[in-house]
Design an enzyme around this catalytic site. Structure first.
Site, mmCIF file in Angstrom:
data_model
loop_
_atom_site.group_PDB
_atom_site.id
_atom_site.type_symbol
_atom_site.label_atom_id
_atom_site.label_comp_id
_atom_site.label_asym_id
_atom_site.label_seq_id
_atom_site.Cartn_x
_atom_site.Cartn_y
_atom_site.Cartn_z
ATOM 1 N N LEU A 124 -21.145 40.093 64.511
ATOM 2 C CA LEU A 124 -20.203 39.112 63.962
ATOM 3 C C LEU A 124 -18.851 39.751 63.651
ATOM 4 O O LEU A 124 -18.754 40.974 63.464
ATOM 5 C CB LEU A 124 -20.773 38.543 62.652
ATOM 6 C CG LEU A 124 -22.017 37.660 62.748
ATOM 7 C CD1 LEU A 124 -22.560 37.388 61.342
ATOM 8 C CD2 LEU A 124 -21.697 36.345 63.470
ATOM 9 N N ARG A 171 -15.060 33.152 76.711
ATOM 10 C CA ARG A 171 -15.762 34.326 76.160
ATOM 11 C C ARG A 171 -16.567 35.000 77.270
ATOM 12 O O ARG A 171 -16.597 36.232 77.369
ATOM 13 C CB ARG A 171 -16.706 33.907 75.025
ATOM 14 C CG ARG A 171 -15.997 33.464 73.754
ATOM 15 C CD ARG A 171 -17.046 33.223 72.668
ATOM 16 N NE ARG A 171 -16.594 32.361 71.596
ATOM 17 C CZ ARG A 171 -16.359 32.768 70.350
ATOM 18 N NH1 ARG A 171 -16.485 34.026 70.030
ATOM 19 N NH2 ARG A 171 -15.984 31.903 69.417
ATOM 20 N N GLY A 223 -14.626 26.586 66.381
ATOM 21 C CA GLY A 223 -15.464 27.425 67.229
ATOM 22 C C GLY A 223 -15.462 28.873 66.787
ATOM 23 O O GLY A 223 -15.377 29.774 67.620
ATOM 24 N N SER A 246 -19.100 39.534 71.541
ATOM 25 C CA SER A 246 -20.025 39.234 72.663
ATOM 26 C C SER A 246 -21.246 38.455 72.150
ATOM 27 O O SER A 246 -22.366 38.981 72.153
ATOM 28 C CB SER A 246 -20.435 40.515 73.391
ATOM 29 O OG SER A 246 -20.708 41.595 72.535
HETATM 30 N N1 LIG Z 1 -13.031 31.477 67.259
HETATM 31 C C1 LIG Z 1 -13.168 32.789 67.075
HETATM 32 N N2 LIG Z 1 -14.406 33.349 67.044
HETATM 33 C C2 LIG Z 1 -14.547 34.666 66.850
HETATM 34 N N3 LIG Z 1 -13.495 35.543 66.692
HETATM 35 C C3 LIG Z 1 -12.250 35.034 66.738
HETATM 36 C C4 LIG Z 1 -12.032 33.654 66.927
HETATM 37 N N4 LIG Z 1 -10.682 33.444 66.913
HETATM 38 C C5 LIG Z 1 -10.096 34.630 66.743
HETATM 39 N N5 LIG Z 1 -11.019 35.598 66.631
HETATM 40 C C6 LIG Z 1 -10.675 37.033 66.534
HETATM 41 O O1 LIG Z 1 -10.954 37.573 67.823
HETATM 42 C C7 LIG Z 1 -11.779 38.714 67.720
HETATM 43 C C8 LIG Z 1 -12.977 38.616 68.684
HETATM 44 O O2 LIG Z 1 -12.614 38.866 69.990
HETATM 45 P P1 LIG Z 1 -13.741 39.260 71.043
HETATM 46 O O3 LIG Z 1 -13.032 39.455 72.324
HETATM 47 O O4 LIG Z 1 -14.536 40.392 70.504
HETATM 48 O O5 LIG Z 1 -14.635 37.934 71.070
HETATM 49 S S1 LIG Z 1 -15.759 37.508 72.126
HETATM 50 O O6 LIG Z 1 -16.580 38.698 72.400
HETATM 51 O O7 LIG Z 1 -15.110 37.013 73.338
HETATM 52 O O8 LIG Z 1 -16.523 36.428 71.473
HETATM 53 C C9 LIG Z 1 -12.304 38.782 66.323
HETATM 54 O O9 LIG Z 1 -12.183 40.144 65.966
HETATM 55 P P2 LIG Z 1 -13.267 40.940 65.076
HETATM 56 O O10 LIG Z 1 -13.076 40.403 63.681
HETATM 57 O O11 LIG Z 1 -12.836 42.375 65.188
HETATM 58 O O12 LIG Z 1 -14.632 40.718 65.624
HETATM 59 C C10 LIG Z 1 -11.412 37.856 65.518
HETATM 60 O O13 LIG Z 1 -10.414 38.603 64.848
HETATM 61 N N1 LIG Z 2 -20.138 50.896 56.937
HETATM 62 C C1 LIG Z 2 -19.249 50.241 56.202
HETATM 63 N N2 LIG Z 2 -19.256 50.327 54.866
HETATM 64 C C2 LIG Z 2 -18.330 49.662 54.129
HETATM 65 N N3 LIG Z 2 -17.339 48.872 54.640
HETATM 66 C C3 LIG Z 2 -17.302 48.757 55.965
HETATM 67 C C4 LIG Z 2 -18.241 49.422 56.810
HETATM 68 N N4 LIG Z 2 -17.959 49.102 58.090
HETATM 69 C C5 LIG Z 2 -16.890 48.282 58.048
HETATM 70 N N5 LIG Z 2 -16.491 48.082 56.776
HETATM 71 C C6 LIG Z 2 -15.364 47.237 56.344
HETATM 72 O O1 LIG Z 2 -15.636 45.912 56.771
HETATM 73 C C7 LIG Z 2 -14.466 45.299 57.280
HETATM 74 C C8 LIG Z 2 -14.718 44.819 58.703
HETATM 75 O O2 LIG Z 2 -14.938 45.948 59.535
HETATM 76 P P1 LIG Z 2 -14.452 45.954 61.032
HETATM 77 O O3 LIG Z 2 -14.837 47.276 61.596
HETATM 78 O O4 LIG Z 2 -13.024 45.539 61.156
HETATM 79 O O5 LIG Z 2 -15.399 44.801 61.657
HETATM 80 P P2 LIG Z 2 -15.349 44.070 63.057
HETATM 81 O O6 LIG Z 2 -14.667 44.994 64.032
HETATM 82 O O7 LIG Z 2 -16.785 43.846 63.401
HETATM 83 O O8 LIG Z 2 -14.612 42.797 62.843
HETATM 84 C C9 LIG Z 2 -13.354 46.331 57.170
HETATM 85 O O9 LIG Z 2 -12.601 46.069 56.009
HETATM 86 C C10 LIG Z 2 -14.076 47.648 57.048
HETATM 87 O O10 LIG Z 2 -13.370 48.595 56.296
#
Ligand SMILES: Nc1ncnc2c1ncn2[C@@H]1O[C@H](COP(=O)(O)OS(=O)(=O)O)[C@@H](OP(=O)(O)O)[C@H]1O
Ligand SMILES: Nc1ncnc2c1ncn2[C@@H]1O[C@H](COP(=O)(O)OP(=O)(O)O)[C@@H](O)[C@H]1O
Length: 207
Positions: A38, A84, A160, A111
């Protein structure tokens, strides 16, 4: 007549230096570490900590981060299931090239759909696709909410959003699962350590 996808009259060009030659040069084996989970589950944190750890051990890696790739290669894609799927397909193909180059490629994307991840796995030679599941509860990810996106999704301002109104399908047979222990998330160094140990045990850290 050779045909692939929409192209016809195309042929595979063999190159003189191969994957085995490059692996020898680098003293490592090319592979893909595919981190799924997530938003806010810690994918990028693990990718960066792992990348730094591998670098300090003299191993060449490269991070493919979903967010970053959406600024370039995938800038024409949104978050519909079709987009996606195309996003994951492209990153899977790029990751395959990096692994063929001999690198430890770290892909970090939500993913969310099992079928898309399994298609990427099928692109890689046996056992060189290492799926890492960031199994963190939605409540934790939502409480972290570093980009404020869950808040927007709950308010109906993002449609979404994975985990809120779009599904996340957890892996059934991942190689590594990172989860909370006694209610606490392991520190980033421990998460990366688990992956490094796996890579060592499976022989990817040497040619
Ligand atoms: N609708 C929606 N759902 C999920 N995430 C969203 C959406 N809109 C924008 N974002 C931002 O886009 C990042 C995810 O991109 P990805 O390329 O990893 O997504 S995917 O694998 O195609 O589902 C994701 O980054 P991470 O928080 O690092 O996971 C979000 O910041
Ligand atoms: N192992 C961990 N322990 C504590 N905080 C974490 C840990 N891993 C990630 N975080 C914190 O959680 C938040 C989301 O992490 P991030 O790596 O950006 O997640 P994602 O890439 O899955 O969106 C950030 O603020 C990060 O500092």
């Amino acid at each position: 007549m050779a045909s692939v996808g929409k192209s016809t009259n195309i042929f595979w060009q063999e190159c003189p230096v191969g994957k085995l030659d490059r692996q020898k040069l680098l003293n490592q084996k090319g592979c893909v570490v595919w981190i799924t989970g997530l938003s806010g589950s810690g994918k990028s944190t693990l990718a960066c900590t792992l990348g730094r750890e591998l670098h300090s051990r003299g191993k060449l890696s490269y991070i493919l981060d979903g967010d970053n790739l959406r600024h370039g290669l995938n800038k024409n894609l949104g978050f519909t299931p079709e987009d996606r799927a195309e996003n994951i397909r492209r990153v899977g193909e790029v990751a395959k090239l990096f692994a063929d180059a001999g690198l430890i490629c770290i892909a970090s994307l939500i993913s969310p759909y099992r079928r898309d991840r399994d298609s990427c796995r099928a692109l890689l030679p046996d056992a060189s696709f290492i799926e890492v599941f960031m199994n963190m509860p939605l409540e934790l990810c939502e409480a972290r909410d570093p980009k404020g996106l869950y808040k927007l999704a709950r308010a109906g301002k993002i449609k979404g959003f994975t985990g809120i109104d779009d599904p996340y399908e957890p892996p059934l047979n991942c190689e590594i699962e990172i989860k909370q222990e006694n209610g606490f998330c392991p520190p980033p160094s421990d998460m990366a350590g688990e992956v490094v140990t796996y890579l060592e045990e499976k022989g990817f850290m040497q040619e």
